[in-house]
Design an enzyme around this catalytic site. Structure first.
Site, PDB file in Angstrom:
ATOM      1  N   ASN A  24      39.782  36.244  40.232  1.00 56.42           N
ATOM      2  CA  ASN A  24      38.871  37.403  40.523  1.00 56.42           C
ATOM      3  C   ASN A  24      39.698  38.232  41.442  1.00 56.42           C
ATOM      4  O   ASN A  24      40.720  37.622  42.039  1.00 56.42           O
ATOM      5  CB  ASN A  24      37.631  36.920  40.924  1.00 56.42           C
ATOM      6  CG  ASN A  24      37.660  36.484  42.420  1.00 56.42           C
ATOM      7  OD1 ASN A  24      38.277  36.804  43.375  1.00 56.42           O
ATOM      8  ND2 ASN A  24      37.000  35.162  42.305  1.00 56.42           N
ATOM      9  N   ASP A  67      36.764  25.097  43.651  1.00 53.96           N
ATOM     10  CA  ASP A  67      35.688  26.125  43.628  1.00 53.96           C
ATOM     11  C   ASP A  67      34.550  25.372  43.275  1.00 53.96           C
ATOM     12  O   ASP A  67      33.391  25.963  43.105  1.00 53.96           O
ATOM     13  CB  ASP A  67      35.976  27.106  42.442  1.00 53.96           C
ATOM     14  CG  ASP A  67      36.672  28.348  42.809  1.00 53.96           C
ATOM     15  OD1 ASP A  67      37.015  28.466  44.056  1.00 53.96           O
ATOM     16  OD2 ASP A  67      37.402  28.995  41.873  1.00 53.96           O
ATOM     17  N   ASN A  73      27.266  28.317  40.683  1.00 53.81           N
ATOM     18  CA  ASN A  73      27.636  28.457  39.526  1.00 53.81           C
ATOM     19  C   ASN A  73      27.617  26.993  38.412  1.00 53.81           C
ATOM     20  O   ASN A  73      28.064  26.880  37.342  1.00 53.81           O
ATOM     21  CB  ASN A  73      29.339  28.755  39.135  1.00 53.81           C
ATOM     22  CG  ASN A  73      29.678  30.139  39.866  1.00 53.81           C
ATOM     23  OD1 ASN A  73      30.226  30.178  40.903  1.00 53.81           O
ATOM     24  ND2 ASN A  73      28.979  30.917  39.405  1.00 53.81           N
ATOM     25  N   ARG A  92      38.167  26.274  36.019  1.00 52.24           N
ATOM     26  CA  ARG A  92      36.885  25.784  36.695  1.00 52.24           C
ATOM     27  C   ARG A  92      36.250  24.892  35.589  1.00 52.24           C
ATOM     28  O   ARG A  92      34.978  24.282  36.060  1.00 52.24           O
ATOM     29  CB  ARG A  92      35.840  26.880  36.877  1.00 52.24           C
ATOM     30  CG  ARG A  92      36.588  27.725  38.150  1.00 52.24           C
ATOM     31  CD  ARG A  92      35.315  28.713  38.934  1.00 52.24           C
ATOM     32  NE  ARG A  92      34.690  27.661  39.440  1.00 52.24           N
ATOM     33  CZ  ARG A  92      33.236  28.278  40.084  1.00 52.24           C
ATOM     34  NH1 ARG A  92      33.044  29.460  40.076  1.00 52.24           N
ATOM     35  NH2 ARG A  92      32.281  27.633  40.640  1.00 52.24           N
ATOM     36  N   ARG A 139      32.145  37.478  33.537  1.00 52.80           N
ATOM     37  CA  ARG A 139      32.097  35.915  33.472  1.00 52.80           C
ATOM     38  C   ARG A 139      31.380  35.440  32.179  1.00 52.80           C
ATOM     39  O   ARG A 139      31.612  34.821  31.238  1.00 52.80           O
ATOM     40  CB  ARG A 139      31.628  35.455  34.659  1.00 52.80           C
ATOM     41  CG  ARG A 139      32.669  35.565  36.092  1.00 52.80           C
ATOM     42  CD  ARG A 139      34.066  34.878  35.717  1.00 52.80           C
ATOM     43  NE  ARG A 139      35.020  35.110  36.512  1.00 52.80           N
ATOM     44  CZ  ARG A 139      35.093  34.181  37.720  1.00 52.80           C
ATOM     45  NH1 ARG A 139      34.352  33.194  37.756  1.00 52.80           N
ATOM     46  NH2 ARG A 139      36.003  34.364  38.747  1.00 52.80           N
ATOM     47  N   HIS A 168      30.194  38.575  39.556  1.00 52.75           N
ATOM     48  CA  HIS A 168      28.992  37.818  39.207  1.00 52.75           C
ATOM     49  C   HIS A 168      27.821  38.531  39.763  1.00 52.75           C
ATOM     50  O   HIS A 168      28.066  39.299  40.747  1.00 52.75           O
ATOM     51  CB  HIS A 168      29.206  36.631  39.990  1.00 52.75           C
ATOM     52  CG  HIS A 168      29.767  35.455  39.424  1.00 52.75           C
ATOM     53  ND1 HIS A 168      30.646  34.601  40.248  1.00 52.75           N
ATOM     54  CD2 HIS A 168      29.955  35.027  37.989  1.00 52.75           C
ATOM     55  CE1 HIS A 168      31.122  33.628  39.346  1.00 52.75           C
ATOM     56  NE2 HIS A 168      30.697  33.756  38.165  1.00 52.75           N
ATOM     57  N   CYS A 262      26.750  32.063  47.124  1.00 57.59           N
ATOM     58  CA  CYS A 262      27.757  31.260  45.986  1.00 57.59           C
ATOM     59  C   CYS A 262      27.640  29.540  46.351  1.00 57.59           C
ATOM     60  O   CYS A 262      27.965  28.917  45.484  1.00 57.59           O
ATOM     61  CB  CYS A 262      28.886  31.846  45.800  1.00 57.59           C
ATOM     62  SG  CYS A 262      29.010  33.480  45.447  1.00 57.59           S
TER      63      CYS A 262
HETATM   64  N1  ARG Z   1      36.689  31.623  43.407  1.00 57.94           N
HETATM   65  C1  ARG Z   1      35.381  31.398  42.467  1.00 57.94           C
HETATM   66  C2  ARG Z   1      35.498  32.022  40.984  1.00 57.94           C
HETATM   67  O1  ARG Z   1      36.198  33.086  41.221  1.00 57.94           O
HETATM   68  C3  ARG Z   1      34.409  31.905  43.267  1.00 57.94           C
HETATM   69  C4  ARG Z   1      32.931  32.011  42.615  1.00 57.94           C
HETATM   70  C5  ARG Z   1      31.879  32.587  43.346  1.00 57.94           C
HETATM   71  N2  ARG Z   1      30.672  32.384  42.883  1.00 57.94           N
HETATM   72  C6  ARG Z   1      29.393  33.074  42.836  1.00 57.94           C
HETATM   73  N3  ARG Z   1      28.506  32.632  42.121  1.00 57.94           N
HETATM   74  N4  ARG Z   1      29.608  34.592  42.911  1.00 57.94           N
HETATM   75  O2  ARG Z   1      34.776  31.598  40.341  1.00 57.94           O
END
Ligand code: ARG
Length: 284
Positions: A24, A67, A73, A92, A139, A168, A262
């Protein structure tokens, strides 16, 4: 599984958190993060949520999964059903077995989405009242949200996310009570903004300046709201609505594109989800 009124939340300690890839616009491997500081910031969040009376489940951190700390998530919780995430990026995907094992051990019924669909759990799907508000494009797939809505028998409203910094839904939208939510309008298109205005009675607007400090990424426990420091206008608006705002520091997690919300997964239903307040568990 038993249901109590105390908030129940899943977290994962930040022992192996770091910037090991870039998926991201916030992530920069050159810049990295300060691991000690990240651990301290995580600990403050944990302690604050405990002080607010939340019961925290801890997932064991795993080396090589930086992560895993972002438990929002893991998947989507609905009563005793857990819909596991299908992560967009391979880096991930190794988290899924760990979240899946936790959910099974916890007594949830796992309902996996079809393999072809991308879905990043409570990061992209949030209940406000009876409705599931669902972000897609960066995503999660829009198809996944239709599938989830149909499977759970709830109205799902897909909202297109248009700014890659707010990739997100939980980075730009946060339900705080049934009929009340905060949002950053710039993360949505015209249609998405009109849907939100139409469906949510009290929509608190966050400025661009405060949105980039991840202030929409808030954890709600009862009438208390934990969020990143540095959003005085939003804090004042929430206080006016009768919430207690608890600003904390999340600088190290923001370098990974995440903040307070998050780092948590609400196991017993978010405060804003009507189903949390309805006693009966439907069979799915
Ligand atoms: N580095 C993680 C990613 O890019 C951060 C996730 C953040 N999670 C969220 N629910 N916004 O996947």
């Amino acid at each position: 599984m038993e249901f109590s009124t105390a908030a129940r939340i899943l977290m994962c300690p930040a022992d192996y958190f770091g910037i090991e890839y870039e998926i991201n616009p916030w992530m920069n491997m050159q810049q990295g993060t300060n691991r000690q500081l990240a651990r301290r910031q995580w600990q403050r969040l944990y302690q604050t949520l405990c002080d607010l009376g939340a019961a925290i489940d801890l997932l064991e951190p795993v080396p090589g999964l930086p992560d895993l700390v972002f438990t929002a998530n893991a998947g989507l919780v609905f009563h005793d059903v857990f819909l596991p995430a299908r992560f967009r990026f391979g880096v991930r995907q190794g988290e899924s077995p760990h979240f899946g094992k936790w959910a099974r051990d916890r007594g949830f019924t796992l309902v996996p989405l079809p393999e072809s669909m991308k879905f990043e759990g409570a990061g992209d799907a949030l209940f406000c009242g009876d409705t599931l508000f669902a972000g897609y494009r960066f995503r999660s797939d829009v198809r996944s949200h239709h599938w989830v809505g149909e499977r759970l028998g709830v109205p799902a409203l897909p909202l297109e996310l248009v700014d890659p910094r707010f990739y997100h839904l939980d980075t730009c939208f946060c339900p705080v009570a049934p009929g009340v939510a905060i949002y950053y309008p710039g993360a949505f298109d015209e249609y998405g903004r009109s849907v939100l205005k139409d469906r949510i009675d009290r929509l608190v607007e966050v400025s661009a300046e405060e949105a980039v400090s991840f202030s929409c990424n808030a954890v709600v426990v009862g009438r208390s709201i934990v969020l990143n420091q540095g959003a005085p206008k939003l804090a004042a608006a929430l206080e006016t609505l009768g919430f207690n705002v608890r600003p904390l520091e999340f600088s190290e997690f923001i370098k990974s594109g995440g903040s307070a919300k998050c780092l948590t997964l609400r196991i017993d239903g978010e405060e804003a989800a009507s189903w949390r307040h309805a006693g009966q568990i439907p069979s799915c």
